[in-house]
Design a protein around this motif. Structure first.
Motif, PDB file in Angstrom:
ATOM      1  N   THR A 109       0.838  -1.207   0.000  1.00  0.00           N
ATOM      2  CA  THR A 109       0.000   0.000   0.000  1.00  0.00           C
ATOM      3  C   THR A 109       0.872   1.256   0.000  1.00  0.00           C
ATOM      4  OG1 THR A 109      -0.201  -0.173   2.410  1.00  0.00           O
ATOM      5  CG2 THR A 109      -1.988  -1.101   1.087  1.00  0.00           C
ATOM      6  N   LYS A 110       0.218   2.411   0.140  1.00  0.00           N
ATOM      7  CA  LYS A 110       0.947   3.677   0.072  1.00  0.00           C
ATOM      8  C   LYS A 110       0.603   4.555   1.266  1.00  0.00           C
ATOM      9  CE  LYS A 110      -0.039   6.768  -3.211  1.00  0.00           C
ATOM     10  NZ  LYS A 110      -0.061   7.409  -4.547  1.00  0.00           N
ATOM     11  N   ILE A 111       1.598   5.310   1.735  1.00  0.00           N
ATOM     12  CA  ILE A 111       1.410   6.317   2.773  1.00  0.00           C
ATOM     13  C   ILE A 111       1.778   7.657   2.149  1.00  0.00           C
ATOM     14  CG2 ILE A 111       2.213   7.200   5.007  1.00  0.00           C
ATOM     15  CD1 ILE A 111       2.860   4.237   5.712  1.00  0.00           C
ATOM     16  N   GLN A 112       0.892   8.620   2.308  1.00  0.00           N
ATOM     17  CA  GLN A 112       1.142   9.940   1.717  1.00  0.00           C
ATOM     18  C   GLN A 112       1.283  10.990   2.822  1.00  0.00           C
ATOM     19  OE1 GLN A 112      -1.819  12.426  -0.739  1.00  0.00           O
ATOM     20  NE2 GLN A 112      -0.679  11.306  -2.315  1.00  0.00           N
ATOM     21  N   ILE A 113       2.305  11.837   2.670  1.00  0.00           N
ATOM     22  CA  ILE A 113       2.524  12.946   3.607  1.00  0.00           C
ATOM     23  C   ILE A 113       2.256  14.240   2.855  1.00  0.00           C
ATOM     24  CG2 ILE A 113       4.158  14.089   5.164  1.00  0.00           C
ATOM     25  CD1 ILE A 113       5.798  11.469   5.129  1.00  0.00           C
ATOM     26  N   ARG A 114       1.326  15.043   3.379  1.00  0.00           N
ATOM     27  CA  ARG A 114       0.978  16.315   2.747  1.00  0.00           C
ATOM     28  C   ARG A 114       1.189  17.455   3.741  1.00  0.00           C
ATOM     29  NH1 ARG A 114      -3.331  12.860   1.424  1.00  0.00           N
ATOM     30  NH2 ARG A 114      -4.562  13.732   3.140  1.00  0.00           N
ATOM     31  N   VAL A 115       1.589  18.591   3.231  1.00  0.00           N
ATOM     32  CA  VAL A 115       1.775  19.779   4.074  1.00  0.00           C
ATOM     33  C   VAL A 115       0.868  20.890   3.545  1.00  0.00           C
ATOM     34  CG1 VAL A 115       3.402  21.559   4.840  1.00  0.00           C
ATOM     35  CG2 VAL A 115       4.146  19.169   4.685  1.00  0.00           C
ATOM     36  N   ASN A 116       0.083  21.455   4.447  1.00  0.00           N
ATOM     37  CA  ASN A 116      -0.827  22.541   4.101  1.00  0.00           C
ATOM     38  C   ASN A 116      -0.432  23.765   4.920  1.00  0.00           C
ATOM     39  OD1 ASN A 116      -2.951  23.990   3.057  1.00  0.00           O
ATOM     40  ND2 ASN A 116      -4.525  23.001   4.306  1.00  0.00           N
ATOM     41  N   VAL A 118      -0.644  12.786   7.494  1.00  0.00           N
ATOM     42  CA  VAL A 118      -0.130  11.471   7.104  1.00  0.00           C
ATOM     43  C   VAL A 118      -1.343  10.576   6.848  1.00  0.00           C
ATOM     44  CG1 VAL A 118       1.155   9.422   7.830  1.00  0.00           C
ATOM     45  CG2 VAL A 118       2.013  11.711   8.409  1.00  0.00           C
ATOM     46  N   GLU A 119      -1.532  10.198   5.583  1.00  0.00           N
ATOM     47  CA  GLU A 119      -2.678   9.354   5.215  1.00  0.00           C
ATOM     48  C   GLU A 119      -2.203   7.957   4.824  1.00  0.00           C
ATOM     49  OE1 GLU A 119      -6.375   9.125   1.961  1.00  0.00           O
ATOM     50  OE2 GLU A 119      -5.275  11.015   2.276  1.00  0.00           O
ATOM     51  N   ASP A 120      -2.832   6.951   5.415  1.00  0.00           N
ATOM     52  CA  ASP A 120      -2.469   5.570   5.075  1.00  0.00           C
ATOM     53  C   ASP A 120      -3.667   4.842   4.470  1.00  0.00           C
ATOM     54  OD1 ASP A 120      -4.102   4.229   7.124  1.00  0.00           O
ATOM     55  OD2 ASP A 120      -2.661   4.977   8.586  1.00  0.00           O
ATOM     56  N   GLU A 121      -3.424   3.625   4.001  1.00  0.00           N
ATOM     57  CA  GLU A 121      -4.471   2.773   3.435  1.00  0.00           C
ATOM     58  C   GLU A 121      -4.657   1.552   4.324  1.00  0.00           C
ATOM     59  OE1 GLU A 121      -2.997   1.995  -0.492  1.00  0.00           O
ATOM     60  OE2 GLU A 121      -3.330   4.040  -1.181  1.00  0.00           O
ATOM     61  N   GLY A 122      -4.541   1.781   5.623  1.00  0.00           N
ATOM     62  CA  GLY A 122      -4.545   0.687   6.590  1.00  0.00           C
ATOM     63  C   GLY A 122      -5.914   0.283   7.095  1.00  0.00           C
ATOM     64  N   ILE A 123      -5.925  -0.324   8.279  1.00  0.00           N
ATOM     65  CA  ILE A 123      -7.142  -0.919   8.844  1.00  0.00           C
ATOM     66  C   ILE A 123      -8.117   0.127   9.366  1.00  0.00           C
ATOM     67  CG2 ILE A 123      -5.977  -3.064   9.448  1.00  0.00           C
ATOM     68  CD1 ILE A 123      -5.788  -2.028  12.336  1.00  0.00           C
ATOM     69  N   ALA A 165      -6.993  12.555  14.657  1.00  0.00           N
ATOM     70  CA  ALA A 165      -7.172  11.519  13.642  1.00  0.00           C
ATOM     71  C   ALA A 165      -8.518  11.706  12.963  1.00  0.00           C
ATOM     72  CB  ALA A 165      -7.096  10.140  14.280  1.00  0.00           C
ATOM     73  N   VAL A 166      -8.543  11.506  11.645  1.00  0.00           N
ATOM     74  CA  VAL A 166      -9.812  11.518  10.905  1.00  0.00           C
ATOM     75  C   VAL A 166      -9.803  10.342   9.931  1.00  0.00           C
ATOM     76  CG1 VAL A 166     -10.127  14.023  11.066  1.00  0.00           C
ATOM     77  CG2 VAL A 166      -8.906  13.069   9.112  1.00  0.00           C
ATOM     78  N   THR A 196      -6.586   5.901   7.663  1.00  0.00           N
ATOM     79  CA  THR A 196      -6.585   6.976   8.651  1.00  0.00           C
ATOM     80  C   THR A 196      -5.737   8.140   8.175  1.00  0.00           C
ATOM     81  OG1 THR A 196      -6.820   5.385  10.456  1.00  0.00           O
ATOM     82  CG2 THR A 196      -6.035   7.571  11.056  1.00  0.00           C
ATOM     83  N   ILE A 197      -6.190   9.354   8.484  1.00  0.00           N
ATOM     84  CA  ILE A 197      -5.380  10.552   8.269  1.00  0.00           C
ATOM     85  C   ILE A 197      -5.038  11.126   9.640  1.00  0.00           C
ATOM     86  CG2 ILE A 197      -5.266  12.876   7.295  1.00  0.00           C
ATOM     87  CD1 ILE A 197      -7.413  12.034   5.279  1.00  0.00           C
TER      88      ILE A 197
END
Length: 199
Positions: A109-116, A126-131, A179-180, A187-188
């Motif tokens: 899967t992929k984990i994405q790190i975004r900065v706003n 930090v967004e994952d494609e986990g459980i 967490a959202v 989870t983000i």
């Protein structure tokens, strides 16, 4: 040392012992950091530094574990921003979030790190494609020694202090974390740091 063991049995035992030693070492280091932070023995040393360098440091700390599970960590491009923050401990906080994301995400899967970057604050997501995390547990996941109740969580190693440490480190710098639910079911983790922090 048991002479009745075969060579294969010895090697398997050594491999398992090695894994346990690493796990216990990580646990002791985490608990030690937590204890020192709560006793004010750890003094954060905020200084102006480039946020991207801090995030790269965090990714480097977890890269090998992600690579082992064939998980891609993608740091999305963003405008350079310098913040007054403790580089070492902020990287530790982000690394703890990434560690959880890797731990509870499937292989490949992929984990994405975004900065706003906003007017007064900077958000690091930090967004994952986990459980994922049940919404009912959101108020508890940042508490000390709290671990999720699902079977997938219970089978993984951990002491329930990683996210607590994240919250403490960010709060000490005027920030926060929450967490959202991610659109894809993972989870983000949203970490916030103020753009101007009084040293």
């Amino acid at each position: 040392q048991d002479e009745s063991l075969t060579q294969d049995e010895r090697e398997e035992f050594l491999k398992r012992s090695g894994r346990e030693v690493k796990r216990l070492t990580h646990l002791v280091e985490t608990l030690s950091n937590l204890s020192r932070l709560e006793a004010d023995m750890i003094k954060l040393s905020p200084k102006e530094a480039e946020l991207k360098e801090t995030l790269i440091r965090a990714v480097n700390g977890i890269y090998a574990k992600a690579e082992k599970k064939e998980i891609e960590i993608e740091l999305m491009d963003f405008e350079p921003v310098r913040l007054v923050h403790d580089v070492r401990w902020t990287a530790e906080a982000v690394s703890n979030v990434l560690d959880n994301a890797v731990k509870y995400s499937p292989v490949g899967t992929k984990i994405q790190i975004r900065v706003n970057i906003l007017v007064s604050y900077v958000f690091v997501e930090v967004e994952d494609e986990g459980i994922g995390i049940p919404k009912s547990e959101y108020p508890d996941i940042f508490k000390r020694f709290y671990r999720g109740k699902g079977a997938a969580v219970e089978k993984e190693e951990g002491a329930g202090v990683g996210l607590y440490l994240v919250r403490k480190i960010l709060q000490e710098q005027g920030g926060s974390v929450r967490a959202v639910k991610a659109p894809g079911g993972g989870t983000i983790m949203q970490m916030m740091l103020p753009k101007k922090y009084a040293v």
